[in-house]
Design a protein around this motif. Structure first.
Motif, PDB file in Angstrom:
ATOM      1  N   THR A  59     -18.213  -6.067  -2.150  1.00 43.46           N
ATOM      2  CA  THR A  59     -19.482  -5.828  -1.454  1.00 43.46           C
ATOM      3  C   THR A  59     -19.336  -6.154   0.034  1.00 43.46           C
ATOM      4  N   TYR A  60     -19.950  -5.370   0.872  1.00 42.91           N
ATOM      5  CA  TYR A  60     -19.948  -5.661   2.306  1.00 42.91           C
ATOM      6  C   TYR A  60     -21.039  -4.860   3.008  1.00 42.91           C
ATOM      7  N   PHE A  61     -21.432  -5.377   4.196  1.00 42.87           N
ATOM      8  CA  PHE A  61     -22.431  -4.667   4.993  1.00 42.87           C
ATOM      9  C   PHE A  61     -21.781  -3.504   5.737  1.00 42.87           C
ATOM     10  N   LYS A  64     -20.096   8.474  -6.709  1.00 37.57           N
ATOM     11  CA  LYS A  64     -18.986   8.141  -7.599  1.00 37.57           C
ATOM     12  C   LYS A  64     -17.808   9.008  -7.218  1.00 37.57           C
ATOM     13  N   TRP A  65     -16.645   8.377  -7.022  1.00 42.23           N
ATOM     14  CA  TRP A  65     -15.487   9.205  -6.741  1.00 42.23           C
ATOM     15  C   TRP A  65     -14.243   8.668  -7.442  1.00 42.23           C
ATOM     16  N   PRO A  66     -13.317   9.577  -7.773  1.00 44.80           N
ATOM     17  CA  PRO A  66     -12.105   9.136  -8.477  1.00 44.80           C
ATOM     18  C   PRO A  66     -11.121   8.459  -7.526  1.00 44.80           C
ATOM     19  N   VAL A 104       4.245  11.097   9.641  1.00 39.60           N
ATOM     20  CA  VAL A 104       3.019  10.948   8.854  1.00 39.60           C
ATOM     21  C   VAL A 104       2.743   9.447   8.668  1.00 39.60           C
ATOM     22  N   LEU A 105       1.507   9.039   8.963  1.00 36.28           N
ATOM     23  CA  LEU A 105       1.130   7.626   8.873  1.00 36.28           C
ATOM     24  C   LEU A 105      -0.059   7.455   7.929  1.00 36.28           C
ATOM     25  N   GLY A 106      -0.319   6.225   7.551  1.00 31.40           N
ATOM     26  CA  GLY A 106      -1.551   5.885   6.818  1.00 31.40           C
ATOM     27  C   GLY A 106      -1.617   6.513   5.434  1.00 31.40           C
ATOM     28  N   ASP A 107      -2.850   6.758   4.982  1.00 29.72           N
ATOM     29  CA  ASP A 107      -3.064   7.305   3.638  1.00 29.72           C
ATOM     30  C   ASP A 107      -2.323   8.625   3.417  1.00 29.72           C
ATOM     31  N   ALA A 108      -2.208   9.420   4.465  1.00 33.18           N
ATOM     32  CA  ALA A 108      -1.536  10.714   4.309  1.00 33.18           C
ATOM     33  C   ALA A 108      -0.093  10.505   3.845  1.00 33.18           C
ATOM     34  N   VAL A 163      -4.265   3.111  -4.580  1.00 30.49           N
ATOM     35  CA  VAL A 163      -5.522   2.663  -5.179  1.00 30.49           C
ATOM     36  C   VAL A 163      -5.922   1.354  -4.495  1.00 30.49           C
ATOM     37  N   PRO A 164      -7.235   1.052  -4.428  1.00 35.53           N
ATOM     38  CA  PRO A 164      -7.664  -0.058  -3.562  1.00 35.53           C
ATOM     39  C   PRO A 164      -7.599  -1.455  -4.191  1.00 35.53           C
ATOM     40  N   TYR A 165      -6.734  -1.638  -5.187  1.00 33.91           N
ATOM     41  CA  TYR A 165      -6.724  -2.921  -5.900  1.00 33.91           C
ATOM     42  C   TYR A 165      -5.937  -4.021  -5.181  1.00 33.91           C
ATOM     43  N   MET A 166      -5.381  -3.702  -4.029  1.00 32.61           N
ATOM     44  CA  MET A 166      -4.792  -4.748  -3.188  1.00 32.61           C
ATOM     45  C   MET A 166      -5.589  -4.859  -1.887  1.00 32.61           C
ATOM     46  N   SER A 167      -6.593  -3.976  -1.727  1.00 38.32           N
ATOM     47  CA  SER A 167      -7.398  -3.921  -0.486  1.00 38.32           C
ATOM     48  C   SER A 167      -6.503  -3.850   0.752  1.00 38.32           C
ATOM     49  N   GLN A 168      -5.499  -2.980   0.711  1.00 42.60           N
ATOM     50  CA  GLN A 168      -4.496  -2.982   1.776  1.00 42.60           C
ATOM     51  C   GLN A 168      -4.265  -1.621   2.431  1.00 42.60           C
ATOM     52  N   GLY A 169      -4.970  -0.578   1.993  1.00 42.30           N
ATOM     53  CA  GLY A 169      -4.706   0.758   2.537  1.00 42.30           C
ATOM     54  C   GLY A 169      -4.847   0.826   4.047  1.00 42.30           C
ATOM     55  N   ALA A 170      -5.958   0.299   4.572  1.00 41.33           N
ATOM     56  CA  ALA A 170      -6.183   0.342   6.025  1.00 41.33           C
ATOM     57  C   ALA A 170      -5.221  -0.604   6.738  1.00 41.33           C
ATOM     58  N   ALA A 171      -4.977  -1.760   6.107  1.00 42.93           N
ATOM     59  CA  ALA A 171      -4.067  -2.731   6.721  1.00 42.93           C
ATOM     60  C   ALA A 171      -2.672  -2.114   6.881  1.00 42.93           C
ATOM     61  N   ILE A 172      -2.235  -1.396   5.854  1.00 47.79           N
ATOM     62  CA  ILE A 172      -0.903  -0.786   5.915  1.00 47.79           C
ATOM     63  C   ILE A 172      -0.889   0.353   6.944  1.00 47.79           C
ATOM     64  N   ALA A 173      -2.011   1.060   7.070  1.00 44.84           N
ATOM     65  CA  ALA A 173      -2.089   2.133   8.072  1.00 44.84           C
ATOM     66  C   ALA A 173      -1.994   1.534   9.488  1.00 44.84           C
ATOM     67  N   VAL A 174      -2.663   0.402   9.698  1.00 45.77           N
ATOM     68  CA  VAL A 174      -2.602  -0.258  11.015  1.00 45.77           C
ATOM     69  C   VAL A 174      -1.173  -0.756  11.274  1.00 45.77           C
ATOM     70  N   VAL A 206     -21.889  -1.611  -2.205  1.00 45.77           N
ATOM     71  CA  VAL A 206     -21.390  -2.258  -3.426  1.00 45.77           C
ATOM     72  C   VAL A 206     -20.381  -1.308  -4.056  1.00 45.77           C
ATOM     73  N   VAL A 207     -19.149  -1.773  -4.235  1.00 47.96           N
ATOM     74  CA  VAL A 207     -18.120  -0.924  -4.856  1.00 47.96           C
ATOM     75  C   VAL A 207     -17.825  -1.484  -6.239  1.00 47.96           C
ATOM     76  N   LEU A 208     -18.034  -0.665  -7.258  1.00 47.64           N
ATOM     77  CA  LEU A 208     -17.780  -1.095  -8.634  1.00 47.64           C
ATOM     78  C   LEU A 208     -16.691  -0.205  -9.225  1.00 47.64           C
TER      79      LEU A 208
HETATM   80  C1  LIG Z   1     -13.721   1.853  -1.808  1.00 42.54           C
HETATM   81  C2  LIG Z   1     -12.572   1.584  -0.876  1.00 42.54           C
HETATM   82  C3  LIG Z   1     -12.364   0.301  -0.396  1.00 42.54           C
HETATM   83  C4  LIG Z   1     -11.315   0.023   0.464  1.00 42.54           C
HETATM   84  N1  LIG Z   1     -11.133  -1.258   0.905  1.00 42.54           N
HETATM   85  C5  LIG Z   1     -10.125  -1.542   1.726  1.00 42.54           C
HETATM   86  C6  LIG Z   1      -9.930  -2.875   2.191  1.00 42.54           C
HETATM   87  O1  LIG Z   1     -10.670  -3.803   1.865  1.00 42.54           O
HETATM   88  N2  LIG Z   1      -8.868  -3.117   3.000  1.00 42.54           N
HETATM   89  C7  LIG Z   1      -8.021  -2.134   3.400  1.00 42.54           C
HETATM   90  O2  LIG Z   1      -7.059  -2.416   4.129  1.00 42.54           O
HETATM   91  N3  LIG Z   1      -8.192  -0.855   2.979  1.00 42.54           N
HETATM   92  C8  LIG Z   1      -9.217  -0.522   2.153  1.00 42.54           C
HETATM   93  N4  LIG Z   1      -9.402   0.770   1.725  1.00 42.54           N
HETATM   94  C9  LIG Z   1      -8.448   1.829   2.132  1.00 42.54           C
HETATM   95  C10 LIG Z   1      -8.710   2.378   3.524  1.00 42.54           C
HETATM   96  O3  LIG Z   1     -10.042   2.852   3.635  1.00 42.54           O
HETATM   97  C11 LIG Z   1      -7.724   3.529   3.804  1.00 42.54           C
HETATM   98  O4  LIG Z   1      -6.426   3.153   3.409  1.00 42.54           O
HETATM   99  C12 LIG Z   1      -7.722   3.861   5.288  1.00 42.54           C
HETATM  100  O5  LIG Z   1      -8.993   4.326   5.685  1.00 42.54           O
HETATM  101  C13 LIG Z   1      -6.647   4.914   5.597  1.00 42.54           C
HETATM  102  O6  LIG Z   1      -6.718   5.213   6.968  1.00 42.54           O
HETATM  103  P1  LIG Z   1      -6.143   6.565   7.505  1.00 42.54           P
HETATM  104  O7  LIG Z   1      -6.421   6.547   8.978  1.00 42.54           O
HETATM  105  O8  LIG Z   1      -4.741   6.733   7.056  1.00 42.54           O
HETATM  106  O9  LIG Z   1      -6.965   7.712   6.791  1.00 42.54           O
HETATM  107  P2  LIG Z   1      -8.529   8.010   6.863  1.00 42.54           P
HETATM  108  O10 LIG Z   1      -9.330   6.771   7.117  1.00 42.54           O
HETATM  109  O11 LIG Z   1      -8.825   8.813   5.632  1.00 42.54           O
HETATM  110  O12 LIG Z   1      -8.655   8.899   8.154  1.00 42.54           O
HETATM  111  C14 LIG Z   1      -8.286  10.277   8.144  1.00 42.54           C
HETATM  112  C15 LIG Z   1      -9.258  10.987   9.057  1.00 42.54           C
HETATM  113  O13 LIG Z   1      -8.804  12.334   9.247  1.00 42.54           O
HETATM  114  C16 LIG Z   1      -9.938  13.193   9.187  1.00 42.54           C
HETATM  115  N5  LIG Z   1      -9.456  14.528   8.837  1.00 42.54           N
HETATM  116  C17 LIG Z   1      -9.058  15.014   7.639  1.00 42.54           C
HETATM  117  N6  LIG Z   1      -8.697  16.290   7.726  1.00 42.54           N
HETATM  118  C18 LIG Z   1      -8.837  16.639   9.014  1.00 42.54           C
HETATM  119  C19 LIG Z   1      -8.600  17.838   9.742  1.00 42.54           C
HETATM  120  N7  LIG Z   1      -8.128  18.927   9.142  1.00 42.54           N
HETATM  121  N8  LIG Z   1      -8.870  17.836  11.060  1.00 42.54           N
HETATM  122  C20 LIG Z   1      -9.335  16.720  11.696  1.00 42.54           C
HETATM  123  N9  LIG Z   1      -9.574  15.557  11.053  1.00 42.54           N
HETATM  124  C21 LIG Z   1      -9.322  15.523   9.735  1.00 42.54           C
HETATM  125  C22 LIG Z   1     -10.839  12.562   8.134  1.00 42.54           C
HETATM  126  O14 LIG Z   1     -12.161  12.986   8.278  1.00 42.54           O
HETATM  127  C23 LIG Z   1     -10.664  11.070   8.461  1.00 42.54           C
HETATM  128  O15 LIG Z   1     -11.585  10.627   9.429  1.00 42.54           O
HETATM  129  C24 LIG Z   1     -10.447   1.070   0.859  1.00 42.54           C
HETATM  130  C25 LIG Z   1     -10.674   2.371   0.400  1.00 42.54           C
HETATM  131  C26 LIG Z   1     -11.723   2.621  -0.476  1.00 42.54           C
HETATM  132  C27 LIG Z   1     -11.949   4.047  -0.940  1.00 42.54           C
END
Ligand SMILES: Cc1cc2nc3c(=O)[nH]c(=O)nc-3n(C[C@H](O)[C@H](O)[C@H](O)COP(=O)(O)OP(=O)(O)OC[C@H]3O[C@@H](n4cnc5c(N)ncnc54)[C@H](O)[C@@H]3O)c2cc1C
Length: 166
Positions: free
Chosen positions: A2-4, A60-62, A79-83, A88-99, A13-15
């Motif tokens: 949960t967070y603001f 709700k999303w998968p 290629v960086l970050g989620d791409a 899956v978010p069970y380590m809460s690290q996706g954004a941290a690893i992208a940074v 609220v994420v369940l």
């Molecule tokens: C419920 C949930 C909870 C999370 N909690 C945490 C947490 O506590 N700690 C943590 O570290 N991580 C957490 N994450 C993961 C984190 O949100 C992601 O790992 C992170 O946002 C990835 O960053 P990114 O910049 O790689 O990708 P994104 O944040 O997905 O950024 C990609 C961007 O590219 C844009 N885009 C896509 N296609 C195009 C296009 N064709 N042209 C232009 N723009 C485009 C998208 O709109 C988006 O803004 C969580 C994720 C979820 C779903």
């Protein structure tokens, strides 16, 4: 989780729960989502049930995890970050690893003195980041199993093993 969000105006609220049905068939209709959420968490902590009772909007999303990437650099493309390593978010690290990816590529390129050294810098970046991100992907997948045991012997053993941590 949960967070603001929205400058403190909304409370998110994420369940997470296991659901092996086809996401294409999921309804996003608010009332049915709320009914399903209440059913899914029936019998849970009263505080959680109170929070669920206050939910205004639902989504709700998968959750998907990408397979481990062998390459994240191809010529001039990096290629960086989620791409590169969605997890899956069970380590809460996706954004941290992208940074971290961003810091790592800056540090790698900082050491470059001539243009010819760029491919080597990128290949070092790639090897280090794939190693690190893939460990996090695997840890997230492991937690996704550990955290969803049904009540019973294995769940109790898990709780006991985790007790020192909490
Ligand atoms: C419920 C949930 C909870 C999370 N909690 C945490 C947490 O506590 N700690 C943590 O570290 N991580 C957490 N994450 C993961 C984190 O949100 C992601 O790992 C992170 O946002 C990835 O960053 P990114 O910049 O790689 O990708 P994104 O944040 O997905 O950024 C990609 C961007 O590219 C844009 N885009 C896509 N296609 C195009 C296009 N064709 N042209 C232009 N723009 C485009 C998208 O709109 C988006 O803004 C969580 C994720 C979820 C779903």
């Amino acid at each position: 989780m949960t967070y603001f969000i929205g400058a403190g105006k909304s409370f998110n609220v994420v369940l997470n729960h296991e659901d092996l049905s086809d996401p294409a068939e999921w309804s996003q209709e608010k009332e049915s989502l709320l009914i399903n959420t209440r059913k899914e968490f029936e019998g849970w902590d009263p505080v959680l049930l109170k929070i669920i009772g206050m939910i205004g909007n639902t989504m709700k999303w998968p959750l998907y995890s990408s397979s481990i990437m062998r390459r994240s650099v191809s010529g001039k493309l990096v290629v960086l970050g989620d791409a590169a390593h969605a997890m899956v978010p069970y380590m809460s690290q996706g954004a941290a690893i992208a940074v971290e990816d961003g810091v790592a590529i800056a540090r790698s390129l900082q050491k470059v003195k001539t243009k010819d050294e760029i491919p080597l810098a990128l290949s070092i970046f790639e090897a280090a980041r794939i190693r690190r991100a893939s460990k996090m992907q695997e840890a997230g997948l492991l937690n996704s199993k550990l955290w969803h045991f049904s009540d019973g012997r294995i769940q109790r053993a898990r709780d006991e093993a985790m007790r020192p941590e909490v």
